[in-house]
Design a protein around this motif. Structure first.
Motif, PDB file in Angstrom:
ATOM      1  N   SER A  22       0.828  -1.208   0.000  1.00 42.94           N
ATOM      2  CA  SER A  22       0.000   0.000   0.000  1.00 42.94           C
ATOM      3  C   SER A  22       0.857   1.250   0.000  1.00 42.94           C
ATOM      4  O   SER A  22       0.527   2.250  -0.622  1.00 42.94           O
ATOM      5  CB  SER A  22      -0.933   0.004   1.210  1.00 42.94           C
ATOM      6  OG  SER A  22      -0.191  -0.004   2.425  1.00 42.94           O
ATOM      7  N   GLU A  23       2.020   1.185   0.704  1.00 46.28           N
ATOM      8  CA  GLU A  23       2.920   2.342   0.700  1.00 46.28           C
ATOM      9  C   GLU A  23       3.530   2.559  -0.671  1.00 46.28           C
ATOM     10  O   GLU A  23       3.675   3.696  -1.145  1.00 46.28           O
ATOM     11  CB  GLU A  23       4.023   2.127   1.742  1.00 46.28           C
ATOM     12  CG  GLU A  23       3.544   2.222   3.180  1.00 46.28           C
ATOM     13  CD  GLU A  23       4.629   1.853   4.160  1.00 46.28           C
ATOM     14  OE1 GLU A  23       4.631   2.420   5.258  1.00 46.28           O
ATOM     15  OE2 GLU A  23       5.484   0.999   3.817  1.00 46.28           O
ATOM     16  N   THR A  25       2.154   1.615  -3.562  1.00 49.16           N
ATOM     17  CA  THR A  25       1.063   2.086  -4.422  1.00 49.16           C
ATOM     18  C   THR A  25       0.788   3.561  -4.189  1.00 49.16           C
ATOM     19  O   THR A  25       0.615   4.339  -5.137  1.00 49.16           O
ATOM     20  CB  THR A  25      -0.206   1.269  -4.156  1.00 49.16           C
ATOM     21  OG1 THR A  25       0.059  -0.108  -4.382  1.00 49.16           O
ATOM     22  CG2 THR A  25      -1.336   1.744  -5.067  1.00 49.16           C
ATOM     23  N   ALA A  26       0.773   3.990  -2.937  1.00 53.86           N
ATOM     24  CA  ALA A  26       0.526   5.396  -2.624  1.00 53.86           C
ATOM     25  C   ALA A  26       1.622   6.279  -3.213  1.00 53.86           C
ATOM     26  O   ALA A  26       1.360   7.356  -3.772  1.00 53.86           O
ATOM     27  CB  ALA A  26       0.440   5.582  -1.111  1.00 53.86           C
ATOM     28  N   SER A  27       2.878   5.836  -3.108  1.00 50.14           N
ATOM     29  CA  SER A  27       3.993   6.603  -3.669  1.00 50.14           C
ATOM     30  C   SER A  27       3.875   6.715  -5.181  1.00 50.14           C
ATOM     31  O   SER A  27       4.118   7.777  -5.768  1.00 50.14           O
ATOM     32  CB  SER A  27       5.320   5.927  -3.284  1.00 50.14           C
ATOM     33  OG  SER A  27       6.397   6.570  -3.926  1.00 50.14           O
ATOM     34  N   THR A  28       3.471   5.625  -5.827  1.00 47.87           N
ATOM     35  CA  THR A  28       3.313   5.632  -7.290  1.00 47.87           C
ATOM     36  C   THR A  28       2.199   6.577  -7.713  1.00 47.87           C
ATOM     37  O   THR A  28       2.325   7.316  -8.691  1.00 47.87           O
ATOM     38  CB  THR A  28       3.011   4.210  -7.797  1.00 47.87           C
ATOM     39  OG1 THR A  28       4.071   3.338  -7.402  1.00 47.87           O
ATOM     40  CG2 THR A  28       2.877   4.195  -9.313  1.00 47.87           C
ATOM     41  N   ILE A  29       1.099   6.564  -6.981  1.00 55.46           N
ATOM     42  CA  ILE A  29      -0.033   7.445  -7.308  1.00 55.46           C
ATOM     43  C   ILE A  29       0.370   8.905  -7.182  1.00 55.46           C
ATOM     44  O   ILE A  29       0.034   9.738  -8.030  1.00 55.46           O
ATOM     45  CB  ILE A  29      -1.233   7.115  -6.399  1.00 55.46           C
ATOM     46  CG1 ILE A  29      -1.805   5.741  -6.768  1.00 55.46           C
ATOM     47  CG2 ILE A  29      -2.303   8.202  -6.521  1.00 55.46           C
ATOM     48  CD1 ILE A  29      -2.899   5.274  -5.835  1.00 55.46           C
ATOM     49  N   VAL A  30       1.094   9.234  -6.123  1.00 55.96           N
ATOM     50  CA  VAL A  30       1.551  10.619  -5.942  1.00 55.96           C
ATOM     51  C   VAL A  30       2.445  11.040  -7.107  1.00 55.96           C
ATOM     52  O   VAL A  30       2.321  12.144  -7.642  1.00 55.96           O
ATOM     53  CB  VAL A  30       2.299  10.759  -4.600  1.00 55.96           C
ATOM     54  CG1 VAL A  30       3.008  12.113  -4.523  1.00 55.96           C
ATOM     55  CG2 VAL A  30       1.337  10.609  -3.439  1.00 55.96           C
ATOM     56  N   ASN A  33       0.332  11.557 -10.234  1.00 59.24           N
ATOM     57  CA  ASN A  33      -0.436  12.805 -10.126  1.00 59.24           C
ATOM     58  C   ASN A  33       0.437  14.022 -10.413  1.00 59.24           C
ATOM     59  O   ASN A  33       0.011  14.958 -11.078  1.00 59.24           O
ATOM     60  CB  ASN A  33      -1.059  12.926  -8.735  1.00 59.24           C
ATOM     61  CG  ASN A  33      -2.296  12.074  -8.575  1.00 59.24           C
ATOM     62  OD1 ASN A  33      -2.956  11.742  -9.562  1.00 59.24           O
ATOM     63  ND2 ASN A  33      -2.623  11.712  -7.342  1.00 59.24           N
TER      64      ASN A  33
END
Length: 296
Positions: A22-23, A25-30, A33
């Protein structure tokens, strides 16, 4: 190797026992964006630049043409587009009257418009007035064989050559909505000399029509953003509504232009325009040959 020195091939921190999916994935999304935001900012910058260029190639103000009272309306729908108009002298007594529209809207249409403007200037630089049909053929050839080949893009255009001494308008059309000649309460569509839009077929032929204008005649040129304007029910403003507006008696080009633009906006009832809108109106006055200055 110390743990702090370890990195993955793409530069991101490696997956360790303490790093959850999840960490990552969150880094990739940021990161995505941030890239999307940067791309949007670049597109907005390019759009603003092209809109500035589009407005720069349009006349800053209409010239004073002997025998004609002129008025124009131009409104971009949302950023750069492909509408163009121009009125400029060609020799001492001839005036070019031009309106054009690139297929579609947005960055590509604005870029093609700049190209067409450059080609038109190259044609204008030739010695003496070029007949409208010949001018369209000269512009069409490089568009169809090189610049717009296999793109599905095209340009509609109407080119008129006004002789201020005789008040004769020589004109040719490349797939553009036919301008209107309003004489009294009669509306005539100038569709007698129309060929294919520019950029479709290299061998397309264009021909000239001629029209002897009389004092009081009204000539109305427009792009399809006017007639294809829609209301909340998705009905088109259409040709018939336009023709009905044009028959009302007016005293000036500005009055007829205001009446036309107001009718389209009233029809939309607050709905934003889907396309650029351009309308150029000319009301014919007495001929240059009838003035004392010319007779001298």
């Amino acid at each position: 190797m110390p743990a702090a020195a370890r990195t993955s091939i793409d530069g991101r921190p490696p997956v360790t026992g303490s790093t959850t999916m999840s960490e990552i994935t969150a880094s990739t999304i940021v990161e995505l964006n941030d890239k999307l935001r940067h791309a949007r900012e670049e597109l907005e910058h390019y759009g603003e630049l092209l809109l500035m260029i589009q407005k720069a190639i349009l006349p800053q103000q209409l010239p004073s043409v002997p025998g004609l009272d002129l008025a124009v309306h131009f409104a971009d729908a949302d950023g750069p587009g492909g509408d163009f108009y121009d009125v400029h002298p060609i020799g001492p007594y001839h005036w070019a009257i031009v309106i054009a529209d690139v297929c579609g809207h947005g960055l590509a249409a604005a870029a093609i418009l700049g190209l067409v403007h450059a080609l038109a200037n190259a044609v204008q630089d030739q010695q003496g007035p070029t007949a409208p049909a010949a001018a369209l053929a000269l512009i069409n050839r490089p568009l169809a064989t090189r610049y717009l080949a296999d793109t599905g893009q095209f340009v509609t255009a109407f080119v008129g050559l006004f002789d201020a001494t005789s008040q004769v308008l020589t004109y040719s059309c490349a797939g553009h909505p036919p301008p209107r000649l309003v004489r009294g309460s009669e509306v005539r569509r100038l569709n007698a000399a129309s060929g294919l839009p520019l950029g479709i077929e290299e061998s397309c032929e264009y021909w000239n029509g001629t029209l002897h204008l009389l004092a009081g005649d009204r000539l109305v040129l427009f792009t399809d953003g006017m007639t294809e304007s829609t209301n909340a029910a998705h009905d088109l403003f259409g040709d018939n509504r336009l023709d009905a507006v044009l028959t009302a008696p007016v005293s000036s080009a500005a009055e007829l232009l205001d009446r036309t633009v107001d009718s389209v906006r009233t029809f939309r009832a607050g709905r934003p325009a889907d396309d650029d809108e351009t309308c150029l109106v000319a009301v014919v006055k007495c001929g240059l040959s009838a003035t004392p200055e010319f007779r001298k």
